[in-house]
Design a protein around this motif. Sequence first.
Motif, mmCIF file in Angstrom:
data_model
loop_
_atom_site.group_PDB
_atom_site.id
_atom_site.type_symbol
_atom_site.label_atom_id
_atom_site.label_comp_id
_atom_site.label_asym_id
_atom_site.label_seq_id
_atom_site.Cartn_x
_atom_site.Cartn_y
_atom_site.Cartn_z
ATOM 1 N N MET A 86 -5.383 -2.220 -5.992
ATOM 2 C CA MET A 86 -6.095 -1.917 -4.758
ATOM 3 C C MET A 86 -7.166 -2.958 -4.467
ATOM 4 O O MET A 86 -7.362 -3.348 -3.301
ATOM 5 N N VAL A 87 -7.878 -3.409 -5.495
ATOM 6 C CA VAL A 87 -8.886 -4.453 -5.282
ATOM 7 C C VAL A 87 -8.225 -5.720 -4.757
ATOM 8 O O VAL A 87 -8.730 -6.363 -3.830
ATOM 9 N N CYS A 88 -7.092 -6.090 -5.350
ATOM 10 C CA CYS A 88 -6.355 -7.260 -4.889
ATOM 11 C C CYS A 88 -5.936 -7.083 -3.427
ATOM 12 O O CYS A 88 -6.071 -8.005 -2.604
ATOM 13 N N LEU A 89 -5.455 -5.895 -3.091
ATOM 14 C CA LEU A 89 -5.024 -5.628 -1.719
ATOM 15 C C LEU A 89 -6.199 -5.761 -0.745
ATOM 16 O O LEU A 89 -6.058 -6.338 0.351
ATOM 17 N N HIS A 90 -7.380 -5.238 -1.136
ATOM 18 C CA HIS A 90 -8.563 -5.345 -0.279
ATOM 19 C C HIS A 90 -8.954 -6.806 -0.063
ATOM 20 O O HIS A 90 -9.268 -7.214 1.059
ATOM 21 N N VAL A 91 -8.963 -7.575 -1.138
ATOM 22 C CA VAL A 91 -9.385 -8.979 -1.040
ATOM 23 C C VAL A 91 -8.422 -9.772 -0.164
ATOM 24 O O VAL A 91 -8.842 -10.526 0.735
ATOM 25 N N THR A 96 -9.084 -0.186 7.126
ATOM 26 C CA THR A 96 -9.771 1.112 7.139
ATOM 27 C C THR A 96 -8.969 2.167 6.395
ATOM 28 O O THR A 96 -9.514 2.935 5.587
ATOM 29 N N ALA A 97 -7.655 2.202 6.662
ATOM 30 C CA ALA A 97 -6.793 3.180 5.979
ATOM 31 C C ALA A 97 -6.796 2.953 4.471
ATOM 32 O O ALA A 97 -6.870 3.911 3.686
ATOM 33 N N ALA A 98 -6.728 1.694 4.060
ATOM 34 C CA ALA A 98 -6.730 1.385 2.627
ATOM 35 C C ALA A 98 -8.056 1.775 1.989
ATOM 36 O O ALA A 98 -8.094 2.297 0.869
ATOM 37 N N ALA A 99 -9.169 1.535 2.691
ATOM 38 C CA ALA A 99 -10.485 1.876 2.151
ATOM 39 C C ALA A 99 -10.646 3.384 2.006
ATOM 40 O O ALA A 99 -11.166 3.882 0.994
ATOM 41 N N ILE A 100 -10.191 4.141 3.024
ATOM 42 C CA ILE A 100 -10.265 5.606 2.943
ATOM 43 C C ILE A 100 -9.405 6.123 1.797
ATOM 44 O O ILE A 100 -9.827 6.999 1.021
ATOM 45 N N PHE A 101 -8.193 5.593 1.685
ATOM 46 C CA PHE A 101 -7.304 6.012 0.591
ATOM 47 C C PHE A 101 -7.943 5.722 -0.766
ATOM 48 O O PHE A 101 -7.945 6.584 -1.657
ATOM 49 N N ARG A 129 2.708 8.748 4.684
ATOM 50 C CA ARG A 129 2.971 7.459 4.047
ATOM 51 C C ARG A 129 4.092 6.708 4.757
ATOM 52 O O ARG A 129 4.010 5.491 4.973
ATOM 53 N N THR A 130 5.152 7.407 5.129
ATOM 54 C CA THR A 130 6.271 6.738 5.786
ATOM 55 C C THR A 130 5.855 6.163 7.134
ATOM 56 O O THR A 130 6.284 5.074 7.520
ATOM 57 N N TRP A 131 4.996 6.882 7.858
ATOM 58 C CA TRP A 131 4.505 6.379 9.136
ATOM 59 C C TRP A 131 3.545 5.226 8.938
ATOM 60 O O TRP A 131 3.451 4.329 9.796
ATOM 61 N N LEU A 132 2.810 5.253 7.839
ATOM 62 C CA LEU A 132 1.867 4.170 7.548
ATOM 63 C C LEU A 132 2.578 2.823 7.563
ATOM 64 O O LEU A 132 2.167 1.884 8.252
ATOM 65 N N THR A 133 3.651 2.723 6.794
ATOM 66 C CA THR A 133 4.382 1.463 6.707
ATOM 67 C C THR A 133 5.027 1.107 8.046
ATOM 68 O O THR A 133 4.945 -0.042 8.507
ATOM 69 N N LEU A 144 0.828 -1.203 0.000
ATOM 70 C CA LEU A 144 0.000 0.000 0.000
ATOM 71 C C LEU A 144 0.865 1.256 0.000
ATOM 72 O O LEU A 144 0.589 2.217 -0.726
ATOM 73 N N GLY A 145 1.930 1.259 0.795
ATOM 74 C CA GLY A 145 2.819 2.422 0.817
ATOM 75 C C GLY A 145 3.402 2.729 -0.541
ATOM 76 O O GLY A 145 3.526 3.892 -0.934
ATOM 77 N N ARG A 146 3.729 1.695 -1.290
ATOM 78 C CA ARG A 146 4.306 1.903 -2.620
ATOM 79 C C ARG A 146 3.253 2.314 -3.643
ATOM 80 O O ARG A 146 3.559 3.050 -4.587
ATOM 81 N N ILE A 147 2.024 1.866 -3.486
ATOM 82 C CA ILE A 147 0.945 2.336 -4.366
ATOM 83 C C ILE A 147 0.730 3.823 -4.152
ATOM 84 O O ILE A 147 0.558 4.593 -5.113
#
Length: 535
Positions: A203-208, A176-181, A120-124, A103-106
């Motif tokens: 992103m869909v792959c990441l969610h699944v 939640t963070a991925a969905a908001i992004f 982003r850096t804190w996310l990872t 996700l950080g790289r996306i």
Amino acid sequence: MHIRQDTGQEYQYYHYVPSIAAAIVFAILFGASTAMHTYQMFKTKTWFLVPFLIGGIFETIGYIARSVSHTEAPDYTLGPYIVQTILLLVAPALFAASIYMTLGRIVLMLDAQSALFIRRTWLTKIFVCGDVFSFLIQAGGGGLLASGDVNTVDTGNSMVVGGLFIQIVFFGLFVTAAAIFHSRTTRMPTQRCHDLPFWRKQMVCLHVVSTLILVRSIVRVVEFLQGDNGFVVSHEVFLYVFDALVMFIAVALMNWVHPGQVAVEIRRRRGNGLKPEETCKAGLRMDGACDATVEDVRQPDDALPASQDEWLQDMQLMHHYSTHVAHTSLGVREHIMYLWRDVIPQEALRHPFLLHGLLAMSAMSLAYLRPDETDKFVTSRFSHNAMPETEEPNVRLPAAVRSRFDALDEMLKLHCSRDSYDHCLAALQELADIYRNVRYFVALRELESGQVIRWMVMVPTQYVRLIQARHAPALVILAHFAAAIASTNSVWYLDGWAQCCLQGIRLALDHDMQKWLDWPQEQTDHQLAAVHAED
């Protein structure tokens, strides 16, 4: 089935005889997927997927260990049981670590840091640290469970439950963070979202995959909360449906939608790593670019400054372009500024003529902003002449059109002063070139609006001032340009422009000069038919 314990107390390793068929099938499936991940990782240099790869190895070894336990029934040994217990327990935590970094790289690839609610850096860092903490607790608890000592089983069970709860909390926050992004980026996409449409698939792959890991973790929490004699742990089907099958779908899905696409695009933008042709060989280009041949673009020697002074001057021009021109002169919308600020300069490094164009534009901007240094920067502009050396089409206009231009020349001599004649004649000569272009490119069915409207930037500045002053001969020439515009009426933004222009010119001319509008009016009505006529 009960087995002996070193403590003299009984502890049940399995409540059933492990299925050898299921264990072998999933060992093969995870092994094949992990082998593919190994190939993809080295091919695309996606080293942040190393934890994911290790997780796949753990899953493979874990199910091999279960198949070994089957052959030992009913006298199970401690070794295979410990291996399968610990490795199958902690493998998803390793999957999660790579998912966090993906996700950080996306986000980095899309220039969409503003769509996150944390940096982003804190996310990872936050999620990976939480994942490592969860991994260590689960691994410790799994070791205690696998020891077979009933005195430590309860402690190990509590540690595993705690580790799984930590994993669920962090993973829930991550989902939640991925969905908001994803939601914010869909509503307000950056320019790179349009340039790299495959990000949605990623992103869909990441969610699944995230959902699958979350479901698996919840089921394992229920299993350990029920205790050693619970319903879930007593039925092997739960292990294979909610752990083996779910995790294999996640691993295989990451084979299909591999994050290598993201890594390749990031390295291309940074100017290192895989080259465009290498991304085609890796089968990771999703934008159709592999259909074209990637050419080896090299800068000619004359693209480089010849002296230290020229180097310094070009550095000044590039600095001005990056800090001023790209931000203030070429657009106000963010995605347009991004195009001129980031994308085009990168392309200019591969195409010298484009680099010269940017430097020439910067020189003209400085000449305007610093009137006392106009001569210096205008000289710089001509040293970076961005127009490549091309040959004009050798086209002869029909006799009727040549006669018309001769008549216009006579009209200029009759009605212009010496100075205004020179300016109007230069505009007329440029217009003749436009007419030749129209004849040439229409015959090839390749006429573009730019080949006509470029006349407006080729005429002298003094001629434009004559038009502003309603100078009659200058307006007549403009009317003949309107006739050329009529040949491009298929372009929506020029449709009707010629007629409007002629109407305005007719109102500005006196009765004697209006006769000069009959020919351009006729040609406008017939899309400059005279130019296409045969001699």
